[in-house]
Design an enzyme around this catalytic site. Sequence first.
Site, PDB file in Angstrom:
ATOM      1  N   GLY A  16      35.373  68.400 -57.085  1.00 28.12           N
ATOM      2  CA  GLY A  16      35.874  67.256 -56.327  1.00 28.12           C
ATOM      3  C   GLY A  16      37.169  66.745 -56.949  1.00 28.12           C
ATOM      4  N   ASP A  17      37.800  65.807 -56.266  1.00 27.03           N
ATOM      5  CA  ASP A  17      39.007  65.137 -56.793  1.00 27.03           C
ATOM      6  C   ASP A  17      40.188  66.074 -57.004  1.00 27.03           C
ATOM      7  OD1 ASP A  17      37.426  62.803 -56.938  1.00 27.03           O
ATOM      8  OD2 ASP A  17      36.631  63.458 -58.869  1.00 27.03           O
ATOM      9  N   GLY A  19      42.338  66.795 -54.473  1.00 27.71           N
ATOM     10  CA  GLY A  19      43.434  66.441 -53.558  1.00 27.71           C
ATOM     11  C   GLY A  19      43.225  66.916 -52.119  1.00 27.71           C
ATOM     12  N   LYS A  20      41.975  66.947 -51.689  1.00 29.86           N
ATOM     13  CA  LYS A  20      41.707  67.344 -50.293  1.00 29.86           C
ATOM     14  C   LYS A  20      42.324  66.356 -49.314  1.00 29.86           C
ATOM     15  CE  LYS A  20      37.223  67.311 -50.945  1.00 29.86           C
ATOM     16  NZ  LYS A  20      37.140  67.259 -52.396  1.00 29.86           N
ATOM     17  N   GLY A  46      35.749  59.975 -52.685  1.00 36.01           N
ATOM     18  CA  GLY A  46      36.894  59.071 -52.740  1.00 36.01           C
ATOM     19  C   GLY A  46      38.152  59.901 -52.530  1.00 36.01           C
ATOM     20  N   HIS A  47      38.724  59.805 -51.363  1.00 35.02           N
ATOM     21  CA  HIS A  47      39.923  60.593 -51.051  1.00 35.02           C
ATOM     22  C   HIS A  47      41.148  59.686 -51.121  1.00 35.02           C
ATOM     23  CE1 HIS A  47      37.349  63.653 -48.581  1.00 35.02           C
ATOM     24  NE2 HIS A  47      37.144  63.721 -49.879  1.00 35.02           N
ATOM     25  N   THR A 128      27.186  58.717 -58.161  1.00 31.40           N
ATOM     26  CA  THR A 128      28.117  57.636 -57.812  1.00 31.40           C
ATOM     27  C   THR A 128      27.343  56.384 -57.372  1.00 31.40           C
ATOM     28  OG1 THR A 128      28.207  58.407 -55.529  1.00 31.40           O
ATOM     29  CG2 THR A 128      29.879  59.274 -57.029  1.00 31.40           C
ATOM     30  N   GLN A 180      33.395  66.359 -52.105  1.00 29.60           N
ATOM     31  CA  GLN A 180      32.953  66.953 -53.374  1.00 29.60           C
ATOM     32  C   GLN A 180      33.553  68.369 -53.526  1.00 29.60           C
ATOM     33  OE1 GLN A 180      30.089  65.352 -51.438  1.00 29.60           O
ATOM     34  NE2 GLN A 180      31.125  63.591 -52.276  1.00 29.60           N
ATOM     35  N   THR A 195      25.758  67.497 -56.359  1.00 27.98           N
ATOM     36  CA  THR A 195      25.493  66.522 -55.312  1.00 27.98           C
ATOM     37  C   THR A 195      24.414  67.117 -54.392  1.00 27.98           C
ATOM     38  OG1 THR A 195      26.525  65.005 -53.738  1.00 27.98           O
ATOM     39  CG2 THR A 195      27.359  67.279 -53.737  1.00 27.98           C
ATOM     40  N   THR A 254      34.313  55.104 -58.204  1.00 28.94           N
ATOM     41  CA  THR A 254      33.597  54.337 -59.230  1.00 28.94           C
ATOM     42  C   THR A 254      34.493  53.895 -60.384  1.00 28.94           C
ATOM     43  OG1 THR A 254      33.033  56.378 -60.390  1.00 28.94           O
ATOM     44  CG2 THR A 254      31.441  55.583 -58.770  1.00 28.94           C
ATOM     45  N   GLY A 255      35.699  54.414 -60.446  1.00 31.29           N
ATOM     46  CA  GLY A 255      36.608  54.044 -61.534  1.00 31.29           C
ATOM     47  C   GLY A 255      36.274  54.707 -62.869  1.00 31.29           C
ATOM     48  N   PRO A 257      36.159  57.281 -65.950  1.00 38.46           N
ATOM     49  CA  PRO A 257      37.108  58.293 -66.428  1.00 38.46           C
ATOM     50  C   PRO A 257      36.541  59.686 -66.161  1.00 38.46           C
ATOM     51  CG  PRO A 257      36.070  57.141 -68.273  1.00 38.46           C
ATOM     52  CD  PRO A 257      35.603  56.465 -67.023  1.00 38.46           C
ATOM     53  N   LYS A 284      48.538  69.284 -58.852  1.00 38.02           N
ATOM     54  CA  LYS A 284      48.783  68.677 -60.168  1.00 38.02           C
ATOM     55  C   LYS A 284      49.353  69.652 -61.199  1.00 38.02           C
ATOM     56  CE  LYS A 284      46.327  64.398 -59.969  1.00 38.02           C
ATOM     57  NZ  LYS A 284      45.323  63.499 -60.503  1.00 38.02           N
TER      58      LYS A 284
HETATM   59  P1  IMP Z   1      26.115  61.897 -55.981  1.00 41.49           P
HETATM   60  O1  IMP Z   1      26.829  62.771 -55.038  1.00 41.49           O
HETATM   61  O2  IMP Z   1      26.561  60.449 -55.914  1.00 41.49           O
HETATM   62  O3  IMP Z   1      24.629  62.060 -55.918  1.00 41.49           O
HETATM   63  O4  IMP Z   1      26.523  62.360 -57.481  1.00 41.49           O
HETATM   64  C1  IMP Z   1      26.184  63.639 -57.984  1.00 41.49           C
HETATM   65  C2  IMP Z   1      27.300  64.188 -58.845  1.00 41.49           C
HETATM   66  O5  IMP Z   1      28.428  64.477 -58.036  1.00 41.49           O
HETATM   67  C3  IMP Z   1      27.808  63.222 -59.932  1.00 41.49           C
HETATM   68  O6  IMP Z   1      28.200  63.999 -61.051  1.00 41.49           O
HETATM   69  C4  IMP Z   1      29.008  62.566 -59.266  1.00 41.49           C
HETATM   70  O7  IMP Z   1      29.939  62.070 -60.199  1.00 41.49           O
HETATM   71  C5  IMP Z   1      29.565  63.751 -58.500  1.00 41.49           C
HETATM   72  N1  IMP Z   1      30.351  63.370 -57.316  1.00 41.49           N
HETATM   73  C6  IMP Z   1      29.878  62.954 -56.124  1.00 41.49           C
HETATM   74  N2  IMP Z   1      30.878  62.750 -55.271  1.00 41.49           N
HETATM   75  C7  IMP Z   1      32.004  63.033 -55.928  1.00 41.49           C
HETATM   76  C8  IMP Z   1      33.386  63.062 -55.541  1.00 41.49           C
HETATM   77  O8  IMP Z   1      33.780  62.775 -54.407  1.00 41.49           O
HETATM   78  N3  IMP Z   1      34.264  63.441 -56.510  1.00 41.49           N
HETATM   79  C9  IMP Z   1      33.867  63.807 -57.748  1.00 41.49           C
HETATM   80  N4  IMP Z   1      32.598  63.834 -58.146  1.00 41.49           N
HETATM   81  C10 IMP Z   1      31.673  63.446 -57.239  1.00 41.49           C
HETATM   82 MG    MG Z   2      37.730  62.031 -55.055  1.00 43.12          MG
END
Ligand code: IMP
Ligand code: MG
Length: 338
Positions: A16-17, A19-20, A46-47, A128, A180, A195, A254-255, A257, A284
């Site tokens: 995840g994260d 840059g989709k 979080g996009h 999250t 994700q 997830t 969630t902010g 790190p 990046k």
């Molecule tokens: P959940 O999807 O909230 O159940 O979290 C399960 C795992 O996926 C955790 O490690 C989260 O931090 C990670 N996760 C869920 N959604 C995202 C995302 O959009 N970006 C990065 N990590 C994510």
């Molecule tokens: Mg994200």
Amino acid sequence: MKKSLLADVIVDLQYGDCGKGKVTHSLLQSTEYTHCVRFNGGHNAGHTIYHDGKKVVTHIIPSGVLRGVRSIIGPGCVVSPSLLQKEIEDLEAAGIEVKGNLFVDKRVNVISNKHLEEDGGDTTIGTTRRGNGPAYRDKYDRKGTRFESVPTDSSYQLTDIYQEFFENELPVVALFEGAQGFGLDIDWGDYPYVTSSTCNVGGAVSNGIPASAVRHVYGVAKAYQTYVGAKKFQPDGEIFNKIREAGQEYGATTGRPRQVDFLDIDQLVKAARINGVTELIINKTDILEQVDCWKLYKDGKLLDLEHEDRFLDYVRNLILVKCPDVEDVIFSYSPTDI
Ligand code: IMP
Ligand code: MG
């Protein structure tokens, strides 16, 4: 005459994260797309998108609303009515017209307040806390509630993706936006640190299109890797903190790190192959340039390629050799453009 139905899919090849959101926003500049569909997950995503010079973050609402494209939350997603309401209000307050462009498939399962509360107590996975796992558990246990039985308000409309795609006269070109990534996929990720949904191209297909409709698969990765969650991911070394600061690697939802490590090229090859990626975007690259460190993992060993050109050539050549579906590898240096 048979009407045409085409789908392009955007998937994240890491955790995840990557840059989709940026890639979706950029592709939607083309007026070809009739729909934008979010196909998995819930408010956990979080996009981050730069739109008209403003930073906008979406969670469950498809990025298509920013460009006025008919945007559907597909049947593979789970949604909290209250969090959805809040996101609609936040986007509308930022001047984005959501009402009129946002549709929720009637099959979408509800994230209830009880699901949110339960996930709020998670200490093992590092979720999250947006109720994702409990909502999917109840969906698959056939104890969930679908959106068709929830009172609708006027800020979105209920729809049936089958009607949208097959029971109208117009050709459909849909952009499917994943959430994700491959490393968090329920089957392909590092279980149990995953997830609860299918983040790969198969997840898009099960939202109501035949596999044969898929045209482009845009795979998105970063020139290094990040992960947020409970497992230890980041090795020791100041370089990783440097990359985090340079890349502003903090969760958009969630902010928290993000833990940082160098690129794992074998994982990237695996993710690109399984998704049938046709265009690979590596974001990046500018951050690695800033810290001037060109390392990656190959066969579990750290390889120092020392110079940018060698790094780019190595990655591009390996991907093109190992992933015959990939037609192009693009290294991006910008938060706003591909
Ligand atoms: P959940 O999807 O909230 O159940 O979290 C399960 C795992 O996926 C955790 O490690 C989260 O931090 C990670 N996760 C869920 N959604 C995202 C995302 O959009 N970006 C990065 N990590 C994510
Ligand atoms: Mg994200």
